[in-house]
Scaffold this motif. Structure first.
Motif, PDB file in Angstrom:
ATOM      1  N   THR A  51       0.754  -1.136  -0.110  1.00 23.26           N
ATOM      2  CA  THR A  51       0.011  -0.091   0.034  1.00 23.26           C
ATOM      3  C   THR A  51       1.023   1.140  -0.237  1.00 23.26           C
ATOM      4  OG1 THR A  51      -1.703  -1.052   1.370  1.00 23.26           O
ATOM      5  CG2 THR A  51      -1.815   1.234   1.204  1.00 23.26           C
ATOM      6  N   MET A  52       0.518   2.322  -0.676  1.00 25.47           N
ATOM      7  CA  MET A  52       1.012   3.675  -0.689  1.00 25.47           C
ATOM      8  C   MET A  52      -0.369   4.450  -0.357  1.00 25.47           C
ATOM      9  SD  MET A  52       3.345   5.614  -0.625  1.00 25.47           S
ATOM     10  CE  MET A  52       3.519   7.338  -0.988  1.00 25.47           C
ATOM     11  N   ARG A  53      -0.005   5.651   0.201  1.00 26.38           N
ATOM     12  CA  ARG A  53      -1.201   6.461   0.680  1.00 26.38           C
ATOM     13  C   ARG A  53      -0.705   7.834  -0.054  1.00 26.38           C
ATOM     14  NH1 ARG A  53      -4.885   5.932   4.774  1.00 26.38           N
ATOM     15  NH2 ARG A  53      -5.038   3.884   5.595  1.00 26.38           N
ATOM     16  N   ILE A  54      -1.583   8.594  -0.772  1.00 25.38           N
ATOM     17  CA  ILE A  54      -1.394   9.672  -1.355  1.00 25.38           C
ATOM     18  C   ILE A  54      -2.212  11.049  -0.793  1.00 25.38           C
ATOM     19  CG2 ILE A  54      -0.612   8.835  -3.636  1.00 25.38           C
ATOM     20  CD1 ILE A  54      -3.383   9.586  -4.778  1.00 25.38           C
ATOM     21  N   PRO A  55      -1.710  12.197  -0.851  1.00 28.20           N
ATOM     22  CA  PRO A  55      -2.562  13.145  -0.239  1.00 28.20           C
ATOM     23  C   PRO A  55      -3.785  13.407  -0.777  1.00 28.20           C
ATOM     24  CG  PRO A  55      -0.350  13.946  -0.849  1.00 28.20           C
ATOM     25  CD  PRO A  55      -0.689  12.581  -1.572  1.00 28.20           C
ATOM     26  N   TYR A  56      -4.896  13.872   0.241  1.00 26.39           N
ATOM     27  CA  TYR A  56      -6.165  14.174  -0.216  1.00 26.39           C
ATOM     28  C   TYR A  56      -6.644  14.850   1.156  1.00 26.39           C
ATOM     29  CZ  TYR A  56     -11.182  13.597  -0.900  1.00 26.39           C
ATOM     30  OH  TYR A  56     -12.502  13.753  -1.001  1.00 26.39           O
ATOM     31  N   ALA A  57      -7.475  15.721   0.475  1.00 26.50           N
ATOM     32  CA  ALA A  57      -8.129  16.872   1.385  1.00 26.50           C
ATOM     33  C   ALA A  57      -9.522  16.695   1.241  1.00 26.50           C
ATOM     34  CB  ALA A  57      -7.547  18.191   1.270  1.00 26.50           C
ATOM     35  N   ASN A  58     -10.389  16.579   2.531  1.00 24.04           N
ATOM     36  CA  ASN A  58     -11.989  16.807   2.114  1.00 24.04           C
ATOM     37  C   ASN A  58     -12.164  18.292   2.176  1.00 24.04           C
ATOM     38  OD1 ASN A  58     -13.258  14.159   2.492  1.00 24.04           O
ATOM     39  ND2 ASN A  58     -11.756  13.906   4.273  1.00 24.04           N
ATOM     40  N   PRO A  59     -13.304  18.517   1.858  1.00 29.68           N
ATOM     41  CA  PRO A  59     -14.601  17.764   1.181  1.00 29.68           C
ATOM     42  C   PRO A  59     -14.501  16.863   0.032  1.00 29.68           C
ATOM     43  CG  PRO A  59     -15.165  20.027   0.802  1.00 29.68           C
ATOM     44  CD  PRO A  59     -13.759  19.906   1.433  1.00 29.68           C
ATOM     45  N   VAL A  60     -15.443  15.964  -0.135  1.00 33.09           N
ATOM     46  CA  VAL A  60     -15.496  15.153  -1.357  1.00 33.09           C
ATOM     47  C   VAL A  60     -15.978  15.892  -2.384  1.00 33.09           C
ATOM     48  CG1 VAL A  60     -16.076  13.033  -2.484  1.00 33.09           C
ATOM     49  CG2 VAL A  60     -15.357  12.920  -0.143  1.00 33.09           C
ATOM     50  N   PRO A  62     -15.551  17.222  -6.897  1.00 34.47           N
ATOM     51  CA  PRO A  62     -15.022  17.001  -8.034  1.00 34.47           C
ATOM     52  C   PRO A  62     -13.642  17.546  -8.227  1.00 34.47           C
ATOM     53  CG  PRO A  62     -17.186  17.292  -8.629  1.00 34.47           C
ATOM     54  CD  PRO A  62     -17.327  17.650  -6.939  1.00 34.47           C
ATOM     55  N   GLU A  63     -13.533  18.856  -7.468  1.00 35.80           N
ATOM     56  CA  GLU A  63     -12.258  19.691  -7.852  1.00 35.80           C
ATOM     57  C   GLU A  63     -11.355  18.846  -6.804  1.00 35.80           C
ATOM     58  OE1 GLU A  63     -15.468  21.694  -9.097  1.00 35.80           O
ATOM     59  OE2 GLU A  63     -15.099  20.923  -6.806  1.00 35.80           O
ATOM     60  N   ASN A  64     -11.668  18.591  -5.473  1.00 32.50           N
ATOM     61  CA  ASN A  64     -10.675  17.870  -4.638  1.00 32.50           C
ATOM     62  C   ASN A  64     -10.321  16.422  -5.039  1.00 32.50           C
ATOM     63  OD1 ASN A  64     -10.450  20.101  -2.989  1.00 32.50           O
ATOM     64  ND2 ASN A  64     -11.787  19.258  -1.317  1.00 32.50           N
ATOM     65  N   LEU A  65     -11.034  15.848  -5.843  1.00 29.58           N
ATOM     66  CA  LEU A  65     -11.082  14.510  -6.275  1.00 29.58           C
ATOM     67  C   LEU A  65      -9.870  14.652  -7.530  1.00 29.58           C
ATOM     68  CD1 LEU A  65     -14.539  13.306  -6.267  1.00 29.58           C
ATOM     69  CD2 LEU A  65     -12.539  12.316  -4.953  1.00 29.58           C
ATOM     70  N   ARG A  66     -10.021  15.620  -8.391  1.00 38.10           N
ATOM     71  CA  ARG A  66      -9.161  15.612  -9.557  1.00 38.10           C
ATOM     72  C   ARG A  66      -7.793  16.072  -9.035  1.00 38.10           C
ATOM     73  NH1 ARG A  66     -12.406  19.050 -11.859  1.00 38.10           N
ATOM     74  NH2 ARG A  66     -13.658  17.535 -12.904  1.00 38.10           N
ATOM     75  N   SER A  94     -14.956   7.749  -7.152  1.00 34.60           N
ATOM     76  CA  SER A  94     -15.536   9.169  -7.715  1.00 34.60           C
ATOM     77  C   SER A  94     -14.337   9.878  -8.472  1.00 34.60           C
ATOM     78  CB  SER A  94     -16.164   9.849  -6.576  1.00 34.60           C
ATOM     79  OG  SER A  94     -15.384  10.199  -5.615  1.00 34.60           O
ATOM     80  N   ALA A  95     -12.991   9.778  -7.802  1.00 32.84           N
ATOM     81  CA  ALA A  95     -11.903  10.357  -8.557  1.00 32.84           C
ATOM     82  C   ALA A  95     -11.595   9.729  -9.939  1.00 32.84           C
ATOM     83  CB  ALA A  95     -10.865  10.280  -7.579  1.00 32.84           C
ATOM     84  N   SER A  96     -11.848   8.365 -10.016  1.00 35.30           N
ATOM     85  CA  SER A  96     -11.669   7.266 -11.262  1.00 35.30           C
ATOM     86  C   SER A  96     -12.400   8.080 -12.260  1.00 35.30           C
ATOM     87  CB  SER A  96     -12.152   6.036 -10.825  1.00 35.30           C
ATOM     88  OG  SER A  96     -11.016   5.328  -9.834  1.00 35.30           O
ATOM     89  N   GLU A 145     -23.863  16.746  -6.380  1.00 35.52           N
ATOM     90  CA  GLU A 145     -23.065  17.225  -7.339  1.00 35.52           C
ATOM     91  C   GLU A 145     -21.784  16.150  -7.784  1.00 35.52           C
ATOM     92  OE1 GLU A 145     -19.462  20.738  -7.361  1.00 35.52           O
ATOM     93  OE2 GLU A 145     -20.185  19.684  -5.701  1.00 35.52           O
ATOM     94  N   THR A 146     -21.219  15.295  -6.518  1.00 40.04           N
ATOM     95  CA  THR A 146     -20.437  14.351  -6.732  1.00 40.04           C
ATOM     96  C   THR A 146     -20.991  13.050  -7.382  1.00 40.04           C
ATOM     97  OG1 THR A 146     -18.814  15.261  -5.056  1.00 40.04           O
ATOM     98  CG2 THR A 146     -18.594  12.966  -5.688  1.00 40.04           C
ATOM     99  N   SER A 147     -22.142  12.844  -7.117  1.00 38.17           N
ATOM    100  CA  SER A 147     -22.982  11.678  -7.693  1.00 38.17           C
ATOM    101  C   SER A 147     -23.031  11.713  -9.016  1.00 38.17           C
ATOM    102  CB  SER A 147     -24.260  11.388  -6.898  1.00 38.17           C
ATOM    103  OG  SER A 147     -23.837  11.177  -5.580  1.00 38.17           O
TER     104      SER A 147
END
Length: 258
Positions: A51-60, A62-66, A94-96, A145-147
């Protein structure tokens, strides 16, 4: 007294690999669920999970996922550096969608060119096809929005969505706190009577743990993000063992994952 430490008379013989198959996971820094699901469903004597973790910041959103896209190549490169992986799975449904399956694949293969890349969306599509499901219901924990991109993704691939339910949540850490029994309850509400199957989106949800109970409750197959990726990774590693206790999908062969 001086201790005489001696070098052995010969070098040890080496296996080609410590474990025959290697599955790499790229997961969000905030992920509570994927590692545990993969240790439970995928890791075994001949399949290692790394496993490798990468940076991610909430909220979920589209912009934060991208915003995770630039971290995919460097993240993949840090999973057993300079060694090959059989499969790399990017654990964000959702990011995929918002980044794009092909873009995710290219970013990961820039670091691991021989690995097969799995996303929750490609795996879910393969799983639904394996179950002969064309008319589906969808349950997500996201906002509308994310759905919406999730709905567009499946419709664009030829699926008919008979019902789509979202929970309006914006923090993936809270999504991971939804009890499996609650997921079963929401699944009962989300399934349309004429659907062939239910897709439960989001790798943060403990939905794979609840899959068999969901199927018992709704009388139809269920595909969840982590169940689908675990199934795809197992099949790509040559593991064809049927595990009915994990749900109907884990009894199917895999014909498509692209």
């Amino acid at each position: 007294m001086t201790l005489d430490i001696q070098i052995a008379s010969r070098a040890p013989e080496l296996d080609e690999r410590p474990i025959e198959k290697r599955v790499g996971l790229i997961i969000l820094a905030t992920d509570h669920t994927t590692e545990l699901d993969f240790q439970r469903m995928v890791a075994r004597e001949r399949i290692g999970v790394y496993t490798m973790r990468i940076p991610y910041a909430n909220p979920v959103t589209p912009e934060n996922l991208r915003a995770m896209h630039p971290s995919l190549t460097s993240g993949a490169a840090l999973i057993l550096p300079d060694e090959t992986l059989d499969v790399v799975m990017y654990s964000c449904t959702s990011a995929s969608v918002v980044i794009g399956d092909a873009t995710v694949q290219a970013a990961i293969q820039a670091a691991k060119p021989t690995a097969t890349v799995v996303t929750p969306t490609t795996a879910a599509v393969a799983g639904l096809k394996a179950l002969n499901a064309k008319r589906i219901s969808v349950l997500t924990p996201y906002t509308v929005e994310t759905s919406k991109p999730i709905a567009d993704y499946f419709i664009g691939l030829g699926f008919e969505i008979l019902s789509f339910t979202c929970l309006g949540m914006t923090d993936d850490r809270e999504m991971a706190r939804i009890p499996p029994a609650e997921i079963v309850s929401f699944a009962r509400e989300a399934i349309a009577p004429d659907s062939d199957a239910l897709f439960i989106s989001c790798t943060a949800l403990r939905a794979a743990e609840a899959a068999a109970d969901v199927e018992a409750a709704i009388g139809k197959p269920v595909v969840t993000s982590n169940l689908a990726t675990a199934w795809a990774c197992l099949r790509l590693c040559g593991d064809v063992v049927e595990r009915p206790e994990l749900g109907m999908l884990m009894q199917q062969p895999m014909a498509h994952c692209n």
